[in-house]
Design a protein around this motif. Structure first.
Motif, PDB file in Angstrom:
ATOM      1  N   GLN A 219      20.915  -0.528  33.287  1.00  0.00           N
ATOM      2  CA  GLN A 219      19.571  -0.082  33.648  1.00  0.00           C
ATOM      3  C   GLN A 219      18.622  -1.273  33.601  1.00  0.00           C
ATOM      4  O   GLN A 219      18.713  -2.112  32.707  1.00  0.00           O
TER       5      GLN A 219
ATOM      6  N   THR B  42      19.374   1.901  38.055  1.00  0.00           N
ATOM      7  CA  THR B  42      20.670   1.579  37.455  1.00  0.00           C
ATOM      8  C   THR B  42      21.538   0.864  38.473  1.00  0.00           C
ATOM      9  O   THR B  42      21.670   1.303  39.612  1.00  0.00           O
TER      10      THR B  42
ATOM     11  N   ASN C 297      15.180   7.013  38.022  1.00  0.00           N
ATOM     12  CA  ASN C 297      16.284   6.126  37.647  1.00  0.00           C
ATOM     13  C   ASN C 297      17.426   6.165  38.670  1.00  0.00           C
ATOM     14  O   ASN C 297      18.566   6.511  38.342  1.00  0.00           O
TER      15      ASN C 297
END
Length: 180
Positions: free
Chosen positions: A150, A143, A90
């Motif tokens: 996100q 993100t 992420n």
């Protein structure tokens, strides 16, 4: 110009909406859009004169030349974002100031063939990558620092299929209005 008409010129195919759920059919359809975008764009703009390339697609909007360079720049960024999300957990992506990029010398004056060739190469690599992703990989995320939003990779495939169609519609509508 009337606000509704200007909004229609800005968003001729509407704003991007994420389907819920995103199906395998959506993914396949979006990848096809991405696969064909470089040729569709080239077919649409390659025969335009310099004067036509300097025409804004709407009042206060980018010229066709700036749009072509923007699409290549934007989709280049997208390709990198896919790679980051596939190789990092992420990651927070780095945004870029597309309006400022559109004011740079190259976006305003460079031959469009440079970006058409770049887009063709980036999309060939992108489509090859996307066709090989598993369902699990499609759920990987990045993100965006603006709003801490996100995005899954499957959402991003749809977003960039929409983005390409969005700008093709800008150009197509201009061509129709001008009778080119």
């Amino acid at each position: 110009m009337e606000e509704i008409a200007l909004e229609q010129l800005r968003y001729p195919i509407g704003k991007y909406e994420i389907p819920n759920p995103i199906t395998d059919h959506h993914i396949e359809e979006w990848i096809q859009v991405l696969e064909h975008l470089p040729n569709r764009l080239a077919d649409m703009v390659s025969s335009l004169s310099d004067s036509q390339l300097e025409t804004p697609y709407r009042p206060g909007g980018w010229t066709v030349r700036q749009l072509v360079h923007h699409i290549a720049d934007s989709h280049h960024h997208s390709y990198i974002r896919f790679k980051w999300a596939l190789t990092e957990e992420n990651p927070t992506i780095k945004p870029y100031f597309e309006k400022e990029w559109s004011k740079l010398f190259d976006a305003k004056t460079a031959p469009i063939q440079l970006s058409l060739d770049h887009l063709k190469a980036v999309h060939a690599k992108l489509v090859y990558l996307l066709k090989g992703l598993s369902k699990e990989q499609l759920q990987r995320k990045f993100t965006h620092p603006e709003g801490n939003e996100q995005t899954t990779l499957e959402e991003n495939i749809g977003r960039y299929a929409w983005h390409g169609n969005h700008h093709l519609a800008h150009i197509e509508n201009l061509l129709d209005r001008e009778g080119w």
